[in-house]
Motif scaffolding. Structure first.
Motif, PDB file in Angstrom:
ATOM      1  N   GLY A  97      10.961 -51.929  10.305  1.00 35.77           N
ATOM      2  CA  GLY A  97       9.766 -51.319  10.872  1.00 35.77           C
ATOM      3  C   GLY A  97       9.498 -49.920  10.363  1.00 35.77           C
ATOM      4  N   ALA A  98      10.529 -49.272   9.820  1.00 32.09           N
ATOM      5  CA  ALA A  98      10.374 -47.913   9.294  1.00 32.09           C
ATOM      6  C   ALA A  98       9.860 -47.894   7.866  1.00 32.09           C
ATOM      7  N   VAL A  99       9.742 -49.069   7.251  1.00 34.40           N
ATOM      8  CA  VAL A  99       9.326 -49.160   5.845  1.00 34.40           C
ATOM      9  C   VAL A  99       7.871 -49.598   5.773  1.00 34.40           C
ATOM     10  N   ALA A 100       7.074 -48.879   5.005  1.00 35.48           N
ATOM     11  CA  ALA A 100       5.668 -49.244   4.830  1.00 35.48           C
ATOM     12  C   ALA A 100       5.555 -50.503   3.982  1.00 35.48           C
ATOM     13  N   THR A 101       4.429 -51.194   4.096  1.00 39.54           N
ATOM     14  CA  THR A 101       4.162 -52.358   3.255  1.00 39.54           C
ATOM     15  C   THR A 101       2.817 -52.164   2.564  1.00 39.54           C
ATOM     16  N   PRO A 102       2.769 -52.291   1.241  1.00 45.45           N
ATOM     17  CA  PRO A 102       3.939 -52.497   0.379  1.00 45.45           C
ATOM     18  C   PRO A 102       4.841 -51.273   0.392  1.00 45.45           C
ATOM     19  N   PRO A 103       6.125 -51.463   0.136  1.00 49.12           N
ATOM     20  CA  PRO A 103       7.071 -50.349   0.268  1.00 49.12           C
ATOM     21  C   PRO A 103       6.846 -49.270  -0.772  1.00 49.12           C
ATOM     22  N   SER A 104       7.150 -48.045  -0.389  1.00 43.31           N
ATOM     23  CA  SER A 104       7.013 -46.895  -1.288  1.00 43.31           C
ATOM     24  C   SER A 104       8.395 -46.339  -1.609  1.00 43.31           C
ATOM     25  N   THR A 105       8.540 -45.835  -2.834  1.00 46.23           N
ATOM     26  CA  THR A 105       9.797 -45.218  -3.254  1.00 46.23           C
ATOM     27  C   THR A 105       9.720 -43.695  -3.190  1.00 46.23           C
ATOM     28  N   ALA A 106       8.669 -43.156  -2.580  1.00 48.74           N
ATOM     29  CA  ALA A 106       8.482 -41.704  -2.543  1.00 48.74           C
ATOM     30  C   ALA A 106       9.637 -41.003  -1.844  1.00 48.74           C
ATOM     31  N   ALA A 107      10.143 -41.591  -0.755  1.00 48.35           N
ATOM     32  CA  ALA A 107      11.239 -40.945  -0.027  1.00 48.35           C
ATOM     33  C   ALA A 107      12.509 -40.894  -0.874  1.00 48.35           C
ATOM     34  N   MET A 108      12.746 -41.930  -1.685  1.00 48.27           N
ATOM     35  CA  MET A 108      13.922 -41.926  -2.557  1.00 48.27           C
ATOM     36  C   MET A 108      13.786 -40.852  -3.636  1.00 48.27           C
ATOM     37  N   ALA A 109      12.585 -40.722  -4.185  1.00 45.29           N
ATOM     38  CA  ALA A 109      12.365 -39.691  -5.210  1.00 45.29           C
ATOM     39  C   ALA A 109      12.589 -38.306  -4.624  1.00 45.29           C
ATOM     40  N   ARG A 110      12.113 -38.080  -3.394  1.00 45.88           N
ATOM     41  CA  ARG A 110      12.339 -36.777  -2.758  1.00 45.88           C
ATOM     42  C   ARG A 110      13.823 -36.529  -2.520  1.00 45.88           C
ATOM     43  N   PHE A 111      14.529 -37.563  -2.119  1.00 47.38           N
ATOM     44  CA  PHE A 111      15.967 -37.468  -1.872  1.00 47.38           C
ATOM     45  C   PHE A 111      16.690 -36.970  -3.121  1.00 47.38           C
ATOM     46  N   TRP A 112      16.390 -37.578  -4.265  1.00 44.01           N
ATOM     47  CA  TRP A 112      17.090 -37.208  -5.490  1.00 44.01           C
ATOM     48  C   TRP A 112      16.620 -35.871  -6.037  1.00 44.01           C
ATOM     49  N   ARG A 113      15.351 -35.568  -5.884  1.00 45.98           N
ATOM     50  CA  ARG A 113      14.887 -34.252  -6.326  1.00 45.98           C
ATOM     51  C   ARG A 113      15.573 -33.144  -5.527  1.00 45.98           C
ATOM     52  N   GLY A 114      15.850 -33.428  -4.257  1.00 44.66           N
ATOM     53  CA  GLY A 114      16.543 -32.448  -3.443  1.00 44.66           C
ATOM     54  C   GLY A 114      18.017 -32.336  -3.761  1.00 44.66           C
ATOM     55  N   ALA A 115      18.588 -33.352  -4.410  1.00 48.02           N
ATOM     56  CA  ALA A 115      20.019 -33.335  -4.726  1.00 48.02           C
ATOM     57  C   ALA A 115      20.311 -32.776  -6.107  1.00 48.02           C
TER      58      ALA A 115
END
Length: 326
Positions: free
Chosen positions: A127-145
């Motif tokens: 339920g926390a994932v949009a449809t169609p799913p987006s990878t934006a949160a993953m990109a932000r995660f790695w940019r922050g790391a």
């Protein structure tokens, strides 16, 4: 038809096989301009209006929205090119909608078919994932790391490997895997978590571009060993891995540096990132090892090398570590 060869709104509607209301709708929106008006103020249309109205109906039959139909008609001599662009755009929209429907179907099957005791947790995850799913949160995660001074070309290369693209026609298991990845990258980080943007590696003694260029070389050399299921050991891949870290700090590769680096890598292990790489491999189902798996192999090879140099059997050291981020 009037003596001037003009059609009334009723005559145009009759010839086109539509209602007067439809003709008036398109006229009011500027898609079907009237040639003139009668003495009583009624619209009159030229013979070309019939072909234009039929074209409008065809475009609307392809489910093109009215503003897009207006844009196509406004291109005049470039009608063919404008139509191709509009159709391509609509196909992309439909593809996105179909992907969303496939993800919803797989998510529903996942929730329906799971054990009753797991249903609430899985419903929360998907339920926390949009449809169609987006990878934006993953990109932000790695940019922050990643290091803040890392060159954009290297950031792009890392994101290409680290951010898995969701399949267009997923299985319920892949939906669950993607939802778990999303949960990892959107989980609140503790104040001391190194993945927070403020915790980015900003060591002024380290040149991140030199480090990551060297790491990519080492990963390329080590990937073949993983695919061949070879145990972590000394060799060219490990030497390039250590050299990348040493060169980035302007230090020589030495037994002492290797001992220090091995300890640093062990302390930098992040269980959440370990799990991220594991889930990435499950989602993509690629025969190629993930960067995390390759990094783990090299880290384990370094531990084997350090313990052997110290005269201790490798089996006496820590177990083969789980994949972690570079």
């Amino acid at each position: 038809m009037s003596p001037e060869g003009l059609l009334s709104i009723g005559e145009l509607a009759l010839r086109a096989g539509v209602t007067v209301k439809t003709v008036r709708f398109y006229s009011d929106r500027g898609l079907l301009p009237a040639a003139s008006r009668s003495s009583g103020g009624h619209r009159r249309y030229g013979p070309e209006a019939l072909d234009r109205l039929r074209l409008i109906r065809s475009l609307r039959g392809l489910d093109l929205p009215v503003p897009e139909v207006d844009r196509v008609l406004g291109r005049g001599d470039d009608l063919t090119e404008a139509l191709e662009e509009a159709v391509d755009g609509r196909l992309r929209e439909l593809g996105s909608q179909l992907t969303a429907l496939r993800w919803r179907e797989a998510a529903l099957r996942l929730v329906r078919d799971c054990p009753a005791g797991e249903r609430a947790d899985r419903l929360r995850l998907v339920g926390a994932v949009a449809t169609p799913p987006s990878t934006a949160a993953m990109a932000r995660f790695w940019r922050g790391a990643l290091p803040v001074r890392l060159a954009p070309r290297l950031v792009s290369s890392i994101l290409e490997y680290a951010v898995p693209q969701p399949p267009e026609d997923p299985t319920p298991a892949q939906v669950l895997t993607f939802a778990r990845l999303h949960a990892i990258v959107t989980a609140p980080c503790p104040a001391v978590d190194p993945r927070r943007p403020a915790g980015n590696r900003t060591d002024t003694d380290c040149h991140p571009d030199v480090l990551y260029d060297g790491l990519f070389d080492a990963y390329g050399l080590a990937a073949g060993h993983l695919k061949a299921d070879r145990a972590p050991d000394r060799g060219q891949a490990l030497d390039r891995f250590v050299a990348a870290h040493a060169e980035a700090r302007g230090l020589p590769d030495s037994p002492g540096f290797r001992r220090t680096l091995s300890g640093l890598l062990a302390r930098a292990a992040d269980p959440l990132v370990d799990r991220y790489w594991e889930l990435t491999g499950e989602l993509t189902r690629s025969p190629e090892p993930t960067i995390g798996a390759v990094h783990a192999w090299l880290r384990s090879a370094l531990h084997t090398d350090v313990t052997a140099a110290a005269g201790r059997p490798p089996s006496g050291g820590p177990p083969h570590p789980a994949p972690t981020a570079p």
